[in-house]
Design a protein around this motif. Structure first.
Motif, PDB file in Angstrom:
ATOM      1  N   SER A 172       0.830  -1.206   0.000  1.00 61.45           N
ATOM      2  CA  SER A 172       0.000   0.000   0.000  1.00 61.45           C
ATOM      3  C   SER A 172       0.860   1.250   0.000  1.00 61.45           C
ATOM      4  CB  SER A 172      -0.891   0.004   1.241  1.00 61.45           C
ATOM      5  OG  SER A 172      -1.499   1.268   1.410  1.00 61.45           O
ATOM      6  N   VAL A 173       0.367   2.287  -0.699  1.00 65.23           N
ATOM      7  CA  VAL A 173       1.062   3.572  -0.666  1.00 65.23           C
ATOM      8  C   VAL A 173       0.815   4.246   0.682  1.00 65.23           C
ATOM      9  CG1 VAL A 173      -0.796   5.002  -1.634  1.00 65.23           C
ATOM     10  CG2 VAL A 173       1.574   5.599  -2.093  1.00 65.23           C
ATOM     11  N   MET A 174      -0.140   3.734   1.446  1.00 67.80           N
ATOM     12  CA  MET A 174      -0.484   4.343   2.731  1.00 67.80           C
ATOM     13  C   MET A 174       0.166   3.628   3.916  1.00 67.80           C
ATOM     14  SD  MET A 174      -2.012   6.876   1.549  1.00 67.80           S
ATOM     15  CE  MET A 174      -2.264   7.688   3.125  1.00 67.80           C
ATOM     16  N   LEU A 175       1.177   2.796   3.660  1.00 69.15           N
ATOM     17  CA  LEU A 175       1.992   2.257   4.749  1.00 69.15           C
ATOM     18  C   LEU A 175       2.571   3.448   5.513  1.00 69.15           C
ATOM     19  CD1 LEU A 175       3.219  -0.558   5.697  1.00 69.15           C
ATOM     20  CD2 LEU A 175       5.241   0.114   4.392  1.00 69.15           C
ATOM     21  N   HIS A 176       2.666   3.369   6.846  1.00 66.43           N
ATOM     22  CA  HIS A 176       3.035   4.574   7.608  1.00 66.43           C
ATOM     23  C   HIS A 176       4.420   5.095   7.243  1.00 66.43           C
ATOM     24  CE1 HIS A 176       5.086   1.622  10.083  1.00 66.43           C
ATOM     25  NE2 HIS A 176       5.756   2.613  10.642  1.00 66.43           N
ATOM     26  N   THR A 177       5.306   4.215   6.776  1.00 65.40           N
ATOM     27  CA  THR A 177       6.642   4.682   6.395  1.00 65.40           C
ATOM     28  C   THR A 177       6.692   5.164   4.947  1.00 65.40           C
ATOM     29  OG1 THR A 177       7.181   2.407   5.892  1.00 65.40           O
ATOM     30  CG2 THR A 177       7.924   3.253   8.021  1.00 65.40           C
ATOM     31  N   GLY A 178       5.579   5.058   4.228  1.00 64.93           N
ATOM     32  CA  GLY A 178       5.555   5.575   2.857  1.00 64.93           C
ATOM     33  C   GLY A 178       5.111   4.554   1.837  1.00 64.93           C
ATOM     34  N   GLY A 179       5.538   3.315   1.966  1.00 72.36           N
ATOM     35  CA  GLY A 179       5.023   2.247   1.111  1.00 72.36           C
ATOM     36  C   GLY A 179       5.431   2.323  -0.342  1.00 72.36           C
TER      37      GLY A 179
END
Ligand SMILES: [Zn+2]
Ligand SMILES: [Zn+2]
Length: 216
Positions: A172-179
């Motif tokens: 996901s692009v919404m992973l907290h580290t950026g993804g």
């Protein structure tokens, strides 16, 4: 027909009118917060879904990244729902109706560090019923991300301004580290589901009545 009989019918109708207004208010007041809760906050209402992303960074690298973000979110959102267009501009960033401004800020101002949270930041202003009223994004001016990393940060932060929260999915692009550089299938499904409903106009007060500048 007596005077009283002539008066009784209009009075009865007026009473019915008052009663129905009362019921209407009770129903509206009770349903509105439920709807907002069910849909979640932080999405743009129907009248504001043609959004302009104004890149004010003056930086070719960030401009390519924000342009990428606009393209991939449009693909993810599909032909209906939210739609982004891209342009450049100048000036500072603050919540700005139907325009998502992007500016640079020092990593120190963004908190330092390496996560997307620190290399970029999204700020959203909400209206009284929880819809987005305005938004802007800050990206780091001095953390020297690679081209690929800029695309991740821009897409992630613009994802926040569209109403998406962090996910634990690596794809996901919404992973907290950026993804990832682009939304995955579940990100796309989420942005579509956020915008598949139609909103009414914003209620302005108890009676939702506008008389010029007055709101009742
Ligand atoms: Zn809505
Ligand atoms: Zn984030």
């Amino acid at each position: 027909m007596s005077a009283w009989t002539r008066l009784a019918e209009p009075l009865r109708l007026f009473n019915l009118f008052l009663l129905s207004m009362g019921l209407f208010q009770v129903v509206v007041v009770n349903i509105a917060p439920l709807e907002a809760g069910a849909l979640g906050p932080d999405h743009w209402r129907s009248a504001q879904r043609r959004l302009v992303v104004v890149d004010k960074t003056g930086d070719r690298g960030w401009q390519q990244a924000t342009r990428h973000a606009v393209d991939v979110w449009n693909q993810a959102a599909g032909p209906t729902g939210v739609r982004l267009t891209w342009t450049t501009g100048s000036g500072t960033c603050s919540p700005d109706r139907v325009r998502i401004s992007v500016c640079t800020a020092s990593a120190a101002r963004l908190g330092g560090g390496r996560t997307a949270n620190r290399q970029g930041r999204a700020d959203v202003e909400l209206d009284p019923d929880g819809h987005n009223l305005g938004a802007f994004v800050l990206v780091c001016s001095d953390c020297r991300p690679s081209e690929a990393r800029r695309r991740v940060i821009a897409t992630h932060e613009i994802g926040h301004t569209l109403g998406l929260s962090h996910t634990p999915r690596l794809s996901s692009v919404m992973l907290h580290t950026g993804g990832a550089e682009r939304p995955d299938d579940l990100d796309a499904a989420e942005v579509r589901s956020l915008y598949e409903h139609v909103d009414g106009p914003l209620r302005c007060g108890v009676f939702n009545l506008r008389l010029g500048t007055f709101c009742l």
